[in-house]
Scaffold this motif. Structure first.
Motif, mmCIF file in Angstrom:
data_model
loop_
_atom_site.group_PDB
_atom_site.id
_atom_site.type_symbol
_atom_site.label_atom_id
_atom_site.label_comp_id
_atom_site.label_asym_id
_atom_site.label_seq_id
_atom_site.Cartn_x
_atom_site.Cartn_y
_atom_site.Cartn_z
ATOM 1 N N GLU A 118 9.739 -6.319 -5.493
ATOM 2 C CA GLU A 118 8.752 -7.579 -5.138
ATOM 3 C C GLU A 118 7.469 -6.973 -5.348
ATOM 4 N N ARG A 119 6.950 -5.710 -5.490
ATOM 5 C CA ARG A 119 5.534 -5.121 -5.747
ATOM 6 C C ARG A 119 4.563 -5.689 -4.435
ATOM 7 N N ASN A 120 5.091 -5.589 -3.302
ATOM 8 C CA ASN A 120 4.291 -5.963 -2.052
ATOM 9 C C ASN A 120 3.201 -5.094 -1.684
ATOM 10 N N LEU A 121 2.101 -5.490 -0.900
ATOM 11 C CA LEU A 121 1.383 -4.578 -0.298
ATOM 12 C C LEU A 121 1.604 -4.908 1.054
ATOM 13 N N LEU A 122 1.975 -3.934 2.077
ATOM 14 C CA LEU A 122 2.341 -4.135 3.464
ATOM 15 C C LEU A 122 1.725 -3.555 4.259
ATOM 16 N N LEU A 123 1.402 -4.150 5.530
ATOM 17 C CA LEU A 123 0.897 -3.712 6.861
ATOM 18 C C LEU A 123 1.735 -3.391 7.673
ATOM 19 N N PHE A 124 1.793 -2.310 8.313
ATOM 20 C CA PHE A 124 2.616 -1.980 9.526
ATOM 21 C C PHE A 124 1.873 -1.639 10.637
ATOM 22 N N GLN A 134 6.020 -4.329 13.530
ATOM 23 C CA GLN A 134 6.115 -5.386 12.558
ATOM 24 C C GLN A 134 5.358 -5.103 11.117
ATOM 25 N N ALA A 135 5.881 -5.626 10.207
ATOM 26 C CA ALA A 135 5.378 -5.682 8.909
ATOM 27 C C ALA A 135 4.966 -6.943 8.321
ATOM 28 N N GLN A 136 3.422 -6.912 7.765
ATOM 29 C CA GLN A 136 3.200 -8.078 7.438
ATOM 30 C C GLN A 136 2.718 -7.892 5.890
ATOM 31 N N ILE A 137 3.061 -9.108 4.931
ATOM 32 C CA ILE A 137 2.795 -8.717 3.659
ATOM 33 C C ILE A 137 1.363 -9.335 3.357
ATOM 34 N N LEU A 138 0.640 -8.607 2.818
ATOM 35 C CA LEU A 138 -0.961 -8.713 2.537
ATOM 36 C C LEU A 138 -1.015 -9.191 1.215
ATOM 37 N N ASP A 139 -0.286 -8.839 0.439
ATOM 38 C CA ASP A 139 -0.280 -9.533 -0.912
ATOM 39 C C ASP A 139 1.262 -9.152 -1.754
ATOM 40 N N ARG A 140 1.545 -10.216 -2.686
ATOM 41 C CA ARG A 140 2.574 -10.139 -3.427
ATOM 42 C C ARG A 140 2.257 -9.676 -4.790
ATOM 43 N N GLY A 141 3.318 -9.285 -5.514
ATOM 44 C CA GLY A 141 3.581 -8.893 -6.844
ATOM 45 C C GLY A 141 2.239 -8.019 -7.202
ATOM 46 N N CYS A 142 1.627 -7.228 -6.636
ATOM 47 C CA CYS A 142 0.343 -6.431 -6.834
ATOM 48 C C CYS A 142 0.640 -5.190 -6.913
ATOM 49 N N GLY A 143 1.847 -4.544 -6.394
ATOM 50 C CA GLY A 143 2.003 -3.095 -6.447
ATOM 51 C C GLY A 143 0.928 -2.386 -5.684
ATOM 52 N N SER A 144 0.659 -0.971 -5.983
ATOM 53 C CA SER A 144 -0.178 -0.305 -5.058
ATOM 54 C C SER A 144 -1.250 0.545 -6.144
ATOM 55 N N ALA A 145 -1.085 0.575 -7.437
ATOM 56 C CA ALA A 145 -1.868 1.615 -8.168
ATOM 57 C C ALA A 145 -3.244 1.167 -8.141
ATOM 58 N N ASN A 146 -3.449 0.009 -8.260
ATOM 59 C CA ASN A 146 -4.816 -0.777 -8.227
ATOM 60 C C ASN A 146 -5.571 -0.919 -6.998
ATOM 61 N N VAL A 147 -5.104 -0.632 -5.983
ATOM 62 C CA VAL A 147 -5.366 -1.038 -4.523
ATOM 63 C C VAL A 147 -6.361 0.158 -3.972
ATOM 64 N N TYR A 148 -7.311 -0.215 -3.583
ATOM 65 C CA TYR A 148 -7.960 0.773 -2.715
ATOM 66 C C TYR A 148 -8.758 0.179 -1.426
#
Length: 166
Positions: A118-124, A134-148
């Motif tokens: 699903e390539r989600n960005l998750l916040l725990f 709890q887990a919260q989905i911050l963004d979907r389909g984005c992966g993590s390689a280009n997140v800073y």
């Protein structure tokens, strides 16, 4: 000894030193505790261990991705001299990467992204009302390689930004 084995051993020593400083224990005793409760094996299984921090109610927790770049995200809590698994994310998060562990606003949290499935960005984080993680989905389909992560120059809440679809 291979480079990977050396790095895994250094990671265990660094974790033992930090734990020992925090709990006023000799590193030798911490390493024994890690061996006895299989924490050393868990640490060796992956590199993406976030530092221990208080995510909930005064107890130290450790967020873990296993195995290395694995699909299991768990949180362990320090209880009675042992690390015990207290939370496991309910879905596989393939090819996970830790991005951040620390305060977001006034709340301790962990941000993890995964680059397959699903390539989600998750916040725990800890939910005070339900008294559980709890887990919260911050963004979907984005992966993590280009997140800073970045902070506004004037302080304030950390922000996360993505570029592309990596």
């Amino acid at each position: 000894m291979s480079r990977q084995e050396r790095e895994e051993n250094l990671m265990i020593v660094a974790a033992a030193e930090e734990y020992g400083l925090r709990y006023h224990m000799p590193v030798k005793d911490v390493l024994s505790l890690f061996q006895q409760h299989h924490i050393a094996e868990l640490l060796r299984s992956q590199y993406e261990v976030l530092h221990t921090m208080d995510l909930s109610e005064g107890a130290e927790e450790m967020a873990v991705i296993s195995p290395f770049h694995g699909d299991a995200i768990s949180i362990y809590r320090q209880e009675n001299g042992r690390m015990r698994k207290v939370y496991e994310y309910e879905k596989p998060a393939e090819f996970s990467h830790a991005i951040f562990g620390g305060m977001i606003g006034e709340k301790p949290a962990v941000v993890i992204g995964h680059r397959e499935g699903e390539r989600n960005l998750l916040l725990f984080s800890w939910d005070q009302l339900s008294r559980q993680f709890q887990a919260q989905i911050l963004d979907r389909g984005c992966g993590s390689a280009n997140v800073y992560r970045f902070l506004q120059p004037w302080g304030g809440i950390p922000s996360f930004c993505k570029q592309g679809n990596g």
